[in-house]
Design an enzyme around this catalytic site. Sequence first.
Site, PDB file in Angstrom:
ATOM      1  N   VAL A 225     -56.456 -25.761-126.113  1.00 32.88           N
ATOM      2  CA  VAL A 225     -56.578 -24.647-125.176  1.00 32.88           C
ATOM      3  C   VAL A 225     -56.896 -25.199-123.789  1.00 32.88           C
ATOM      4  O   VAL A 225     -57.822 -25.999-123.623  1.00 32.88           O
ATOM      5  CB  VAL A 225     -57.677 -23.664-125.620  1.00 32.88           C
TER       6      VAL A 225
ATOM      7  N   LYS B  52     -53.166 -21.522-124.854  1.00 24.12           N
ATOM      8  CA  LYS B  52     -53.197 -22.308-126.085  1.00 24.12           C
ATOM      9  C   LYS B  52     -51.804 -22.856-126.365  1.00 24.12           C
ATOM     10  O   LYS B  52     -50.846 -22.090-126.527  1.00 24.12           O
ATOM     11  CB  LYS B  52     -53.673 -21.458-127.259  1.00 24.12           C
TER      12      LYS B  52
ATOM     13  N   SER C   9     -54.825 -24.761-134.378  1.00 24.48           N
ATOM     14  CA  SER C   9     -53.387 -24.988-134.281  1.00 24.48           C
ATOM     15  C   SER C   9     -52.951 -25.554-132.933  1.00 24.48           C
ATOM     16  O   SER C   9     -51.770 -25.599-132.646  1.00 24.48           O
ATOM     17  CB  SER C   9     -52.646 -23.669-134.527  1.00 24.48           C
ATOM     18  N   GLY C  10     -53.893 -25.990-132.106  1.00 23.18           N
ATOM     19  CA  GLY C  10     -53.492 -26.549-130.836  1.00 23.18           C
ATOM     20  C   GLY C  10     -54.643 -26.687-129.865  1.00 23.18           C
ATOM     21  O   GLY C  10     -55.802 -26.450-130.205  1.00 23.18           O
TER      22      GLY C  10
ATOM     23  N   LEU D  30     -60.147 -26.746-122.412  1.00 22.92           N
ATOM     24  CA  LEU D  30     -61.293 -25.893-122.742  1.00 22.92           C
ATOM     25  C   LEU D  30     -61.793 -26.145-124.151  1.00 22.92           C
ATOM     26  O   LEU D  30     -62.976 -25.993-124.444  1.00 22.92           O
ATOM     27  CB  LEU D  30     -60.911 -24.413-122.593  1.00 22.92           C
ATOM     28  N   GLY D  31     -60.894 -26.506-125.036  1.00 23.07           N
ATOM     29  CA  GLY D  31     -61.277 -26.747-126.423  1.00 23.07           C
ATOM     30  C   GLY D  31     -60.054 -26.926-127.286  1.00 23.07           C
ATOM     31  O   GLY D  31     -58.917 -26.815-126.834  1.00 23.07           O
ATOM     32  N   THR D  32     -60.304 -27.213-128.546  1.00 22.09           N
ATOM     33  CA  THR D  32     -59.216 -27.364-129.508  1.00 22.09           C
ATOM     34  C   THR D  32     -59.405 -26.361-130.624  1.00 22.09           C
ATOM     35  O   THR D  32     -60.515 -26.164-131.118  1.00 22.09           O
ATOM     36  CB  THR D  32     -59.183 -28.788-130.087  1.00 22.09           C
TER      37      THR D  32
ATOM     38  N   ASP E 226     -61.699 -17.659-140.368  1.00 23.22           N
ATOM     39  CA  ASP E 226     -62.366 -18.797-139.726  1.00 23.22           C
ATOM     40  C   ASP E 226     -63.409 -18.311-138.720  1.00 23.22           C
ATOM     41  O   ASP E 226     -63.430 -18.729-137.559  1.00 23.22           O
ATOM     42  CB  ASP E 226     -61.335 -19.692-139.030  1.00 23.22           C
TER      43      ASP E 226
END
Length: 804
Positions: A528, A544, A525-526, A520-522, A638
Site C-alpha cells: 500500500v 494498494k 495481497s500487495g 504505508l504498509g503491506t 483477517d
Amino acid sequence: MAPPLFLLSLQLLVLLSSPSAQAQNISLGTSLTTQGPNNAWLSPSGDFAFGFRPIDGNSSFYLLAIWFNKISDKTATWYAKTSEQEPQPIQVPSGSILQFTSTGVLSLRDPTNREVWNPGATGAPYASMLDTGNFVIAAAGGSTISWETFKNPTDTILVTQALSPGMKLRSRLLTTDYSNGRFLLNMETQRAALYTMAVPSGNLYDPYWSTPIDENVTNQVTNLVFNTTGRIYVSMKNGTQFNMTSGVIRSMEDYYHRATLDPDGVFRQYVYPKKPSSMSQAWTAVSIQPENICNAQTKVGSGTCGFNSYCMFDGSNNQTSCVCPEQYSFFDEVRKYRGCRPDFELQSCDLDEAASMAQYEFNLVNNVDWPQADYEWYTPIDMDECRRLCLIDCFCAVAVFHENTCWKKKLPLSNGIMGSGVQRTVLIKVPKSNSSQPELRKSRKWKSDKKLWILGSSLLLGGSVIANFALSSVLLFGTYCTITRKDVQPLQPSRDPGLPLKAFSYAELEKATDGFKEVLGTGASGIVYKGQLQDELGTYIAVKKIDKIQHETEKEFAVEVQTIGRTYHKNLVRMLGFCNEGTERLLVYEFMVNGSLNRFLFSGVRPLWSLRVQLALGVARGLLYLHEECSTQIIHCDIKPQNILLDDNFIAKISDFGLAKLLRTNQTQTYTGIRGTRGYVAPEWFKNVGITAKVDVYSFGVILLELICCRQNVEMEAAEEEQSILTYWANDCYRCGRVDLLVDGDDEAKLNIKKVERFVAVALWCLQEEPTMRPSILKVTQMLDGADAIPTPPDSSSVVNSFP
C-alpha cells in the site's frame, strides 16, 4: 386499623407455620440443576415454581425465576438480578446449579462453580415456595423471614404483595428479552410514579403518570397494595386510598392474577382462567395505567416510542404500537423503541429554492403530531405557504399545520402520537418519486460534504469497502478460478450512475504516488502506497498494488460490484476506485491520517479509556454491517489491529478485504484454507469444519482484550510468565475477580471498572472454542452497549488452539 404491610407479613407467617407449607419446606443440602426433572421447587398447590426457566428462544441459557407452573407459557413473575447499583438480570448457561447449602446459604453457580448470585441470607434453617408466588428464606430460628422475592420485585407483583417507598418495578426490554427496559414504577415517599428511563445508563426522565401529591404532607405514601380481592391501590398515611387499577375484578378461585409493568411502559393488571376450556386461553388485561400511554410526553428523550416514530393506542385490547412514517424504517424491527430513520438522503443545505422544490415533496398524514419538537412557528398562515417554508428549509423535516398555524420540526422527532383527538395535519418531507437521489435503506445515511461534490465524476459519492471486497475477491481467489489473464478484458469506466467507483489509469496512480515512492504498509495481497490526486482539493489516497493476480470472468465481477458497490458504512474504509489496465491491478482507498490501530495502541502512550471504548464499538459495528446488514454476508477472515485504520477523528474503520469470503443467500458457512494472522485466528481454522462468521467474532475478542489492556496478545517478554499470553491471563483475572489487574495504572479505566468487567466478559464469550457458543456480532454489540445482560462466560480453553 392495622397497616396493610403488617397484615401481609402476619399472613405470610401463618403460611410458614401451617402443616401444608412445612411439608413443602426446602431442606438444607438440596440443589437444582438446569436440566433433568430436578430443575424447580414447587409451591404446595403446584401453581408456582422456583427454579431454572429456559430463556425464550435460547434453551442454552436460563433464568433463575418464579413462574406460573400450570400455564402453558410458564409466565415469569420474578427473576434474579445482580446486586449492582443498576441490577441486571442474570442468565446462566446449561450445567449451572442452585444449591441450598448445609449452612443455610442459597447459592447460584455456573458450570465452573463460580458463584454468580446469592441473596445474602445466611444460617437459614429452611426455605419455601409459597402458594402466593413468594419464595422465602427463613431466618435463624425459623420464626421470621430473612429474605423473600416479594421484597425484591422485578417487573411483576402478585396478590398479597405490597411495595413500600424505595421499592420499584423495572420493565423488561421486550416480552422475550429480560434485560432492563425503558420504564420504571418508583415508590416514593410522596407518590407512586411511572418514569421513562434512558437505556443503558438508567437515568430517569420526567414521570408520565403519578398519584396525586399533597404538598402539605410529607412521607404521605405507605404502600402500593395488591389485596386478596384483586384491588391494586396506593394507601396514604391519612387513611385514603388511590386506586392504581379500576378494571372488573375476577374471582381468586377461578383466575390467576398478576400486575406487570410491560415493555411498552403500561402497568397492566391481568387475569388468566385456572380451568381449561375449549376457548384459546391467554392473559387478559382488565385494567391499565395510564389509560393511554401515547399521551405521555417527556421534555428529554424520545417519549413512549423511539425517535422519528409515533405511538398508536388500540383501546379495544389496551395495546400500543409504534409506527414509522412512510419512507422511514425502524433501526431494529424487533427493538422498535430504537426509533426510525429516513430511507433517503436528507436535504442538502446547498440546494436553492428551485432545486429543493424539484427534488422534494410531502406525504400528508392526519391526526399525527410530534409535540415539543418544533423550532419555528408561523401564524396566521395557510397550508400552501407552510408547505413552501418547510420545503426550502433544509433543517425542516416535518411541518405541522392546524387552524392557520404552522410549526416546523427537525430531526430527531420525539413524543410522536397518532389518534382521533390529535387535531393536526403533518407534512413529512420526502424525495420525489422521480428524483435521481439513491435511497440508503439499510445502510447509514451519507451526509454529503460540499467539497466532495466538487470532484464531480472524479470521485462519485458512496464508494464502499464492500466493493473493495468484490474486486479483491475476483483478483485473489485463484483457488476458485482457472481463467487466465488473457481471457479477461479490461474493465471499462462505469456508465451506471449507481456504481460509484472511478476507473483510474495506471499513469494517474503512478503520478499520484510519485512513482510508488512512500510505502504505508503491506497487506495480504500487495503493498500500500500513499498518494495525492491532482484534483482541486489535492485529496490524499492510499493505493494498494495487487500482486499474484488470478481472475474470475469480467461479467461476474461487474454483476457483483453492481450488486454491493452502493453500500457504505462509517466503520469501513471507503474504496474510491480501481485500475484494471493490462496486467496491472490496483485499488484506491481513502487515506487514513492516524494510521493503524496497531501503531496507535502499542506505541507506548496509553490512549484514553473512553476512546478505546469507542474504538471497540466502532469495530463491532463495522463487523455487524458485514455480517448482518449487507444483502450478502461478508466474512472478513483477517480481523487484527493492523487492519483497523483510524481517520482524523479517530473513528475505527475496517480495511484489507483481500482474504474475505462472500456467502451466497441462505449460505451460513464455507470451506477454505487457513486464513488470517497467528494469534487472531479461531480454532476451527485448524479443523476440517465449515467456516462461519464466528471466526471474525473470535478475532474481535482478541482485539477487544488488546484494547482493554493496551498490549498485544502475545508478549513473551512479559514480567510474569502467566501474563505472556493475554487471552490466558485475562481469563485467569476474570475467574479470580481481579480484572483490575488488566488495567493496572489506568486510573480512568479503574473508575469504570464495571464496564471493564463487562468488556472482558464479552471478550471471553467471543473466545469460546466451540463456534456455536460464541455470540453473534449483533449480540456482541448489544452486550457492549449495555442493552443486554451478560451471562458468565464458560471457562474455555480455546486460546490453546490459537497458537499451533
